[in-house]
Design an enzyme around this catalytic site. Structure first.
Site, PDB file in Angstrom:
ATOM      1  N   SER A 126       0.835  -1.205   0.000  1.00 55.69           N
ATOM      2  CA  SER A 126       0.000   0.000   0.000  1.00 55.69           C
ATOM      3  C   SER A 126       0.869   1.254   0.000  1.00 55.69           C
ATOM      4  CB  SER A 126      -0.866  -0.023   1.263  1.00 55.69           C
ATOM      5  OG  SER A 126      -1.462   1.223   1.492  1.00 55.69           O
ATOM      6  N   TYR A 153      -2.193  -1.355  11.012  1.00 55.00           N
ATOM      7  CA  TYR A 153      -2.397  -1.865   9.647  1.00 55.00           C
ATOM      8  C   TYR A 153      -1.207  -1.502   8.758  1.00 55.00           C
ATOM      9  CZ  TYR A 153      -3.825  -1.924   4.783  1.00 55.00           C
ATOM     10  OH  TYR A 153      -3.838  -2.136   3.415  1.00 55.00           O
ATOM     11  N   LYS A 157       1.948  -3.848   6.752  1.00 61.93           N
ATOM     12  CA  LYS A 157       2.393  -3.839   5.345  1.00 61.93           C
ATOM     13  C   LYS A 157       3.911  -3.684   5.281  1.00 61.93           C
ATOM     14  CE  LYS A 157      -1.508  -4.549   3.389  1.00 61.93           C
ATOM     15  NZ  LYS A 157      -1.781  -5.874   2.820  1.00 61.93           N
TER      16      LYS A 157
HETATM   17  P1  NAD Z   1     -11.063  -7.120   0.988  1.00 60.44           P
HETATM   18  O1  NAD Z   1     -11.308  -7.127   2.456  1.00 60.44           O
HETATM   19  O2  NAD Z   1     -12.198  -6.843   0.102  1.00 60.44           O
HETATM   20  O3  NAD Z   1     -10.402  -8.503   0.546  1.00 60.44           O
HETATM   21  C1  NAD Z   1      -9.578  -9.262   1.379  1.00 60.44           C
HETATM   22  C2  NAD Z   1     -10.095 -10.688   1.357  1.00 60.44           C
HETATM   23  O4  NAD Z   1      -9.247 -11.500   2.192  1.00 60.44           O
HETATM   24  C3  NAD Z   1     -11.513 -10.825   1.890  1.00 60.44           C
HETATM   25  O5  NAD Z   1     -12.288 -11.573   0.970  1.00 60.44           O
HETATM   26  C4  NAD Z   1     -11.345 -11.596   3.213  1.00 60.44           C
HETATM   27  O6  NAD Z   1     -12.444 -12.465   3.461  1.00 60.44           O
HETATM   28  C5  NAD Z   1     -10.065 -12.360   2.963  1.00 60.44           C
HETATM   29  N1  NAD Z   1      -9.278 -12.707   4.148  1.00 60.44           N
HETATM   30  C6  NAD Z   1      -8.882 -11.891   5.147  1.00 60.44           C
HETATM   31  N2  NAD Z   1      -8.161 -12.579   6.044  1.00 60.44           N
HETATM   32  C7  NAD Z   1      -8.089 -13.861   5.591  1.00 60.44           C
HETATM   33  C8  NAD Z   1      -7.484 -15.045   6.060  1.00 60.44           C
HETATM   34  N3  NAD Z   1      -6.806 -15.084   7.216  1.00 60.44           N
HETATM   35  N4  NAD Z   1      -7.613 -16.184   5.340  1.00 60.44           N
HETATM   36  C9  NAD Z   1      -8.304 -16.184   4.168  1.00 60.44           C
HETATM   37  N5  NAD Z   1      -8.909 -15.089   3.676  1.00 60.44           N
HETATM   38  C10 NAD Z   1      -8.797 -13.939   4.383  1.00 60.44           C
HETATM   39  O7  NAD Z   1      -9.856  -6.087   0.738  1.00 60.44           O
HETATM   40  P2  NAD Z   1      -9.315  -5.468  -0.610  1.00 60.44           P
HETATM   41  O8  NAD Z   1      -9.684  -4.032  -0.631  1.00 60.44           O
HETATM   42  O9  NAD Z   1      -9.670  -6.317  -1.754  1.00 60.44           O
HETATM   43  O10 NAD Z   1      -7.758  -5.538  -0.323  1.00 60.44           O
HETATM   44  C11 NAD Z   1      -6.960  -6.611  -0.786  1.00 60.44           C
HETATM   45  C12 NAD Z   1      -5.527  -6.388  -0.350  1.00 60.44           C
HETATM   46  O11 NAD Z   1      -5.069  -5.145  -0.859  1.00 60.44           O
HETATM   47  C13 NAD Z   1      -5.327  -6.321   1.157  1.00 60.44           C
HETATM   48  O12 NAD Z   1      -4.089  -6.943   1.467  1.00 60.44           O
HETATM   49  C14 NAD Z   1      -5.255  -4.845   1.433  1.00 60.44           C
HETATM   50  O13 NAD Z   1      -4.503  -4.569   2.590  1.00 60.44           O
HETATM   51  C15 NAD Z   1      -4.543  -4.360   0.197  1.00 60.44           C
HETATM   52  N6  NAD Z   1      -4.796  -2.944  -0.101  1.00 60.44           N
HETATM   53  C16 NAD Z   1      -6.085  -2.490  -0.214  1.00 60.44           C
HETATM   54  C17 NAD Z   1      -6.322  -1.145  -0.485  1.00 60.44           C
HETATM   55  C18 NAD Z   1      -7.724  -0.613  -0.570  1.00 60.44           C
HETATM   56  O14 NAD Z   1      -7.897   0.594  -0.434  1.00 60.44           O
HETATM   57  N7  NAD Z   1      -8.743  -1.434  -0.811  1.00 60.44           N
HETATM   58  C19 NAD Z   1      -5.245  -0.265  -0.651  1.00 60.44           C
HETATM   59  C20 NAD Z   1      -3.941  -0.763  -0.540  1.00 60.44           C
HETATM   60  C21 NAD Z   1      -3.729  -2.112  -0.258  1.00 60.44           C
HETATM   61  C1  WQD Z   2      -9.555   9.578   0.847  1.00 59.34           C
HETATM   62  C2  WQD Z   2      -9.746  11.074   1.016  1.00 59.34           C
HETATM   63  C3  WQD Z   2     -10.164  11.815   3.271  1.00 59.34           C
HETATM   64  C4  WQD Z   2     -14.072   9.912   3.661  1.00 59.34           C
HETATM   65  C5  WQD Z   2      -6.957   4.692   3.207  1.00 59.34           C
HETATM   66  C6  WQD Z   2      -6.006   3.923   4.086  1.00 59.34           C
HETATM   67  C7  WQD Z   2      -4.734   3.598   3.364  1.00 59.34           C
HETATM   68  C8  WQD Z   2      -5.013   2.875   2.045  1.00 59.34           C
HETATM   69  C9  WQD Z   2      -5.991   3.653   1.220  1.00 59.34           C
HETATM   70  C10 WQD Z   2      -4.987   0.476   2.326  1.00 59.34           C
HETATM   71  C11 WQD Z   2      -9.051  11.634   2.247  1.00 59.34           C
HETATM   72  C12 WQD Z   2     -11.351  12.096   2.378  1.00 59.34           C
HETATM   73  C13 WQD Z   2     -12.870  10.342   3.164  1.00 59.34           C
HETATM   74  C14 WQD Z   2     -15.101  10.886   3.964  1.00 59.34           C
HETATM   75  C15 WQD Z   2     -13.610  12.615   3.202  1.00 59.34           C
HETATM   76  N1  WQD Z   2      -5.613   1.587   2.254  1.00 59.34           N
HETATM   77  N2  WQD Z   2     -12.637  11.672   2.939  1.00 59.34           N
HETATM   78  N3  WQD Z   2     -14.814  12.202   3.695  1.00 59.34           N
HETATM   79  O1  WQD Z   2      -7.163   8.159   3.631  1.00 59.34           O
HETATM   80  O2  WQD Z   2      -6.174   7.755   1.375  1.00 59.34           O
HETATM   81  O3  WQD Z   2      -6.349   5.909   2.917  1.00 59.34           O
HETATM   82  O4  WQD Z   2      -7.161   3.936   1.998  1.00 59.34           O
HETATM   83  O5  WQD Z   2      -3.831   0.247   2.293  1.00 59.34           O
HETATM   84  O6  WQD Z   2      -3.952   2.799   4.193  1.00 59.34           O
HETATM   85  O7  WQD Z   2      -5.719   4.718   5.228  1.00 59.34           O
HETATM   86  O8  WQD Z   2      -8.448   6.856   1.853  1.00 59.34           O
HETATM   87  O9  WQD Z   2     -10.793   6.772   1.138  1.00 59.34           O
HETATM   88  O10 WQD Z   2     -10.282   7.033   3.610  1.00 59.34           O
HETATM   89  O11 WQD Z   2      -9.862   8.930   2.069  1.00 59.34           O
HETATM   90  O12 WQD Z   2     -13.402  13.803   2.996  1.00 59.34           O
HETATM   91  O13 WQD Z   2     -16.175  10.555   4.429  1.00 59.34           O
HETATM   92  O14 WQD Z   2     -11.138  11.351   1.211  1.00 59.34           O
HETATM   93  O15 WQD Z   2      -9.948  12.858   4.164  1.00 59.34           O
HETATM   94  O16 WQD Z   2      -8.551  12.878   1.911  1.00 59.34           O
HETATM   95  P1  WQD Z   2      -7.019   7.261   2.490  1.00 59.34           P
HETATM   96  P2  WQD Z   2      -9.925   7.322   2.199  1.00 59.34           P
END
Ligand code: NAD
Ligand code: WQD
Length: 341
Positions: A126, A153, A157
């Site tokens: 991330s 969290y 990572k």
């Molecule tokens: P998500 O929660 O939709 O998907 C994660 C999946 O993993 C879910 O289906 C959950 O049931 C499964 N899971 C969790 N723990 C498990 C375990 N112990 N065993 C088996 N399955 C398990 O999340 P996502 O948004 O699709 O994110 C996927 C990956 O990308 C994650 O590693 C997340 O940290 C990373 N990521 C997400 C974002 C974001 O904003 N969505 C941003 C950066 C990184």
């Molecule tokens: C985006 C922007 C808020 C909600 C998170 C995780 C980060 C990564 C990505 C996984 C910000 C603004 C939001 C609302 C708002 N995930 N906002 N009103 O903060 O970039 O990061 O997701 O790895 O680890 O922290 O994403 O979607 O929460 O916010 O104004 O109701 O929207 O302030 O500027 P963020 P977000």
């Protein structure tokens, strides 16, 4: 054809990636414990691709059953590891749950991969590892320093990235690709799969679409007094389907290119930053729906501005996130409307 094991494959990013892998001819086995996703996602994937992926309802923390999946599917050539807990706020309240799940799952996976001689790993990291980059590092590239994590969290990572590097150092056969996602948004254009927010959304886009749908009264914009052109925070919002396609490129590269660093890191973003207020304006013009919003105070711990320099992924993976933002926002709105029926 080659088989890819996808942990977390019924989740938001995982399900879109499974679709793109299958469209590219890969066989897929999903491992997911359904802790944050729904089994019906498999119907959506099947409706889009015409084929149902193999699914194993297994927890990555359950070593025996996780290991047994690799015994059953002898043709696994690579793994994409999405499975993790991902809610930043929850991680502050339940740190041990996050360390246990996110670190335990990866340690089990690497152990099992080594035992089965599976040597290609793609890992979901991330942009959170960069924290707030210094001005000279914006847009942020992969060489920018990682900042001390501000949540358990985010720390998982960073620790996961380090574990992967240490294991690759110890096991010369292992190749790993660490993908640092910026802000994934949107849904498949068919609206057959998308993001399933749990309770009140923390992320911007689900909150926007739920407000537009009348589920939430108004969107709160967290701050308009930042040092940005319009005062609201800036992020690099990347379409989830573009993001999914990058995983296929990462797998293709691991399976075909021999002379590469054994651990490669790529930013996955568009290379363009958008402010919260710009997202609101684009959403309104793309969908024709007026959004009720108000400016409120800053959200504690928010990053002011971060967006990606994505040149490395563009050049080395031969991939670019180029779906226009209005199309992306329309896909999110279409999915929201689908969720209600
Ligand atoms: P998500 O929660 O939709 O998907 C994660 C999946 O993993 C879910 O289906 C959950 O049931 C499964 N899971 C969790 N723990 C498990 C375990 N112990 N065993 C088996 N399955 C398990 O999340 P996502 O948004 O699709 O994110 C996927 C990956 O990308 C994650 O590693 C997340 O940290 C990373 N990521 C997400 C974002 C974001 O904003 N969505 C941003 C950066 C990184
Ligand atoms: C985006 C922007 C808020 C909600 C998170 C995780 C980060 C990564 C990505 C996984 C910000 C603004 C939001 C609302 C708002 N995930 N906002 N009103 O903060 O970039 O990061 O997701 O790895 O680890 O922290 O994403 O979607 O929460 O916010 O104004 O109701 O929207 O302030 O500027 P963020 P977000």
């Amino acid at each position: 054809m080659s088989r890819i094991l996808v942990t977390g494959g019924t989740g938001y990013i995982g399900s879109h990636t499974v679709v793109e892998l299958m469209a590219s001819g890969y066989d897929v086995t999903i491992v997911d414990n359904l802790s944050n996703s729904n089994i019906e996602v498999l119907n959506g994937i099947e409706a889009i691709t015409g084929k149902r992926p193999d699914f194993e309802n297994v927890d990555c923390l359950d070593f025996m059953n996780f290991n047994a999946v690799f015994d059953r599917f002898k043709d696994i050539v690579g793994v994409i590891h999405f499975a993790a807990s991902k809610a930043v706020g929850e991680s502050v309240l339940k740190p041990l749950m996050y360390y246990n799940n996110n670190i335990g799952s990866l340690v089990n996976l690497l152990t099992i991969m080594q035992q089965h001689g599976v040597n290609n790993l793609v890992f979901s990291s991330s942009c959170t590892v960069y924290g707030q980059p210094d001005e000279e590092h914006l847009p942020v590239d992969e060489t920018a320093p990682r900042k001390t994590a501000t949540s358990p969290y985010g720390n998982t990572k960073q620790i996961n990235e380090d574990i992967i590097c240490d294991q690759a150092h110890a096991v010369p056969e292992l190749k790993a690709t660490i993908l640092r996602y910026f802000n994934p948004i949107g849904a498949h254009p068919t609206a057959l799969i998308g993001e399933l927010p749990n309770g009140v959304p923390n992320n911007l886009l689900p909150f926007v679409t739920q407000t537009a749908a009348g589920i939430r009264e108004k969107l709160r914009v967290f701050g308009d007094d930042y040092n940005t052109p319009d005062g609201s925070c800036i992020r690099d919002y990347i379409y989830v389907v573009d993001l999914a396609k990058a995983h296929v490129q990462a797998i293709n590269r691991m399976l075909t290119v021999q002379d590469r660093d054994r651990v490669e890191v790529f930013n996955l973003g568009t290379g363009r930053g958008l402010s919260v207020l710009e997202i609101i304006r684009h959403f309104e013009s793309a969908t024709g729906v007026k959004l009720n919003y108000e400016i409120v105070g800053r959200r504690e711990g928010d990053i002011e501005q971060v967006w990606a320099k994505a040149d490395k992924a563009n050049n080395v993976l031969g991939w670019k996130a180029d779906t226009p933002i209005d199309d992306v926002l329309r896909s999110a709105w279409k999915w929201q409307q689908r969720l209600e029926h």
